[in-house]
Motif scaffolding. Structure first.
Motif, PDB file in Angstrom:
ATOM      1  N   ALA A 241       0.815  -1.219   0.000  1.00 42.75           N
ATOM      2  CA  ALA A 241       0.000   0.000   0.000  1.00 42.75           C
ATOM      3  C   ALA A 241       0.847   1.268   0.000  1.00 42.75           C
ATOM      4  CB  ALA A 241      -0.939   0.000   1.205  1.00 42.75           C
ATOM      5  N   GLY A 242       2.068   1.193   0.507  1.00 45.43           N
ATOM      6  CA  GLY A 242       2.923   2.371   0.536  1.00 45.43           C
ATOM      7  C   GLY A 242       3.885   2.450  -0.633  1.00 45.43           C
ATOM      8  N   ASP A 243       3.789   1.501  -1.555  1.00 50.75           N
ATOM      9  CA  ASP A 243       4.699   1.435  -2.690  1.00 50.75           C
ATOM     10  C   ASP A 243       3.944   1.796  -3.969  1.00 50.75           C
ATOM     11  OD1 ASP A 243       6.966   0.909  -4.205  1.00 50.75           O
ATOM     12  OD2 ASP A 243       7.349  -1.039  -3.266  1.00 50.75           O
ATOM     13  N   THR A 244       4.667   1.883  -5.074  1.00 48.48           N
ATOM     14  CA  THR A 244       4.059   2.125  -6.377  1.00 48.48           C
ATOM     15  C   THR A 244       4.260   0.887  -7.243  1.00 48.48           C
ATOM     16  OG1 THR A 244       4.481   4.500  -6.276  1.00 48.48           O
ATOM     17  CG2 THR A 244       4.069   3.561  -8.452  1.00 48.48           C
ATOM     18  N   VAL A 245       3.180   0.210  -7.549  1.00 49.42           N
ATOM     19  CA  VAL A 245       3.250  -0.976  -8.412  1.00 49.42           C
ATOM     20  C   VAL A 245       3.211  -0.515  -9.864  1.00 49.42           C
ATOM     21  CG1 VAL A 245       2.102  -3.115  -9.096  1.00 49.42           C
ATOM     22  CG2 VAL A 245       2.154  -2.441  -6.684  1.00 49.42           C
ATOM     23  N   ASN A 246       4.188  -0.939 -10.633  1.00 41.18           N
ATOM     24  CA  ASN A 246       4.270  -0.540 -12.042  1.00 41.18           C
ATOM     25  C   ASN A 246       3.789  -1.617 -13.007  1.00 41.18           C
ATOM     26  OD1 ASN A 246       5.440   2.068 -11.601  1.00 41.18           O
ATOM     27  ND2 ASN A 246       7.359   1.036 -11.088  1.00 41.18           N
ATOM     28  N   ARG A 247       3.904  -2.877 -12.594  1.00 39.66           N
ATOM     29  CA  ARG A 247       3.545  -3.952 -13.522  1.00 39.66           C
ATOM     30  C   ARG A 247       3.139  -5.203 -12.759  1.00 39.66           C
ATOM     31  NH1 ARG A 247       6.783  -7.344 -17.883  1.00 39.66           N
ATOM     32  NH2 ARG A 247       5.503  -7.035 -19.726  1.00 39.66           N
TER      33      ARG A 247
END
Length: 432
Positions: free
Chosen positions: A148-154
């Motif tokens: 939830a605190g990260d940025t998922v790119n793929r």
């Protein structure tokens, strides 16, 4: 510890539902210890009440699902009947009457998850659905909570066990598509009507759910580009092997490089044998997640079946019951980014194209000119004459990365060349 049991209504008692009921009974003490209160199966809604259901008190069986979810004493409704209706109405009715919901219904969540989220939020209830994607594999909760605190790119994954089994048999045993499908059916991996699996509908629903969670935006089933595996041939698998690849049906969800849009697609693709997903065999599932801070993560395990899916359902049940005791709710919908879903034509990918061409001088130059006209760069070319000397040759072209629209336009232009007798196959190359 609270002594009054939390009451659970079960909607559906097929392969998954019956296993949920069995585990609730045989592991009652463990569930009580983990939750902090006993859980009690208070009713089971079915369509065929006369069927013998071992281990379930016949007094719990009802055909009136609506009356069951409207009961004021029900704390949690477990929905495993599938489909759009009556599941949607039953779930929203459960919320309105004070119950939280655990669902395995990928089709409904992909088609109209917004309605369920809004109803859950309006009534202050939980909606958990780990079992809707990839069976027993913990995936939804890591995406919703751990990352939830990260940025998922793929998100790149094999999310349908039936198609993975078929393609694996075609690759490792040299079976044809029909032969591999028959084997999958005999082993119980494929339904009598395998359309949802082999045409990619099942995987597309899961892709919509994954994309929505990963990118904090609403993605519906209609937003997902879908292709199945029915056109994959033994020749495609052989070509993949020559490239050091294998063929998998992939669900691919991506955030654009500029962060302003997302894409979601399902289609067969060649992936290098060095990629972790290439080693996923038989009916197993695996999902590869790429995040900005966490890096590359892989989730692997059985993606279907009564026991694996029931495991995911029971995990959600424990979480929802704990929330109930704490007077709290877990994470709801996160769609704050409101990112548009770009069409397939905007996706950047590579093509593996097999052409039947006239076996004469100048053909390769004509083909190369078509690629140049559409701004598509060629990576490798392999040409081989036919052994029967019928005046035709096989020409295999692998491109560099380009927009799918440009690649598709190139193929259409190739079809119009007099020297191209036919386009034998087209397959994307991913995972590099």
């Amino acid at each position: 510890m609270r002594t009054r049991p939390l009451k659970v209504a079960l909607l559906g008692c097929g392969v998954v539902g019956s296993e949920v009921a069995r585990i609730m009974t045989t592991h009652a003490d463990d569930l009580t210890a983990r939750i902090g209160a006993p859980v009690e199966l208070a009713g089971v809604a079915v369509r065929r009440p006369g069927k013998v259901r071992e281990g379930i008190d016949p007094a719990l069986i009802t055909t009136d699902a609506t009356a069951l979810v409207e009961r004021d004493d029900i704390d949690v409704v477990v929905e495993v009947i599938g489909g759009i209706e009556p599941a949607r109405t039953l779930i929203t009715t459960a919320f309105a009457h004070g119950a939280s919901v655990v669902s395995a219904n990928k089709a409904l969540l992909a088609e109209d998850g917004a309605t369920l989220y809004e109803a859950a939020e309006r009534h202050g209830r939980d909606l958990y659905f780990e079992a809707a994607v990839a069976g027993a594999i913990p995936l939804i909760r890591p995406l919703r909570e751990s990352l939830a605190g990260d940025t998922v790119n793929r998100v790149l994954g094999i999310v349908n066990g039936t198609t993975n089994f078929i393609l694996d048999r075609m690759d490792t045993a040299g079976a044809g598509y029909s032969e591999a499908l028959d084997e999958a059916t005999a082993l119980g991996y494929a339904e009598a009507d395998p359309t949802a699996d082999v045409e990619g509908f099942d995987a597309a629903a899961k892709a919509a759910i994954l994309a929505g969670i990963a990118f904090h935006t609403r993605v519906r089933l209609d937003d997902v580009h879908r292709e199945g595996i029915t056109e994959v041939t033994s020749a495609d698998l052989a070509s993949a092997q020559r490239m050091g690849c294998t063929v998998k049906l992939l669900a691919i969800c991506e955030r654009a490089a500029d962060g302003r849009s997302v894409t979601a697609r399902v289609h067969p693709a060649m992936i290098p044998l060095s990629h972790p997903l290439a080693s996923v065999r038989e009916a197993y599932n695996a999902v590869f997640v790429e995040a900005a801070a966490a890096g590359q993560l892989m989730f692997y395990g059985p993606g279907a079946g009564g026991s694996p899916t029931a495991s995911a359902v029971l995990g959600d049940l424990v979480a929802v019951c704990r929330n109930k005791l704490a007077g709290a709710t877990g994470p709801g919908e996160s769609a704050y980014t409101r990112l548009p879903v770009s069409p397939m034509g905007d996706v950047v990918t590579r093509y593996h194209i097999s052409l039947d061409v006239a076996d004469k001088p100048g053909v390769l130059a004509q083909v190369a000119a078509v690629f140049a006209e559409h701004g598509v760069s060629i990576d490798t070319v392999r040409q081989k004459g036919r052994p029967d000397g019928d005046g035709e040759a096989s020409l295999v072209v692998v491109t560099h990365r380009a927009r799918d629209a440009a690649l598709s336009g190139t193929v259409e232009a190739l079809r119009k060349l007099d020297t191209v007798r036919g386009v034998a196959s087209i397959m994307r190359v991913e995972g590099e």
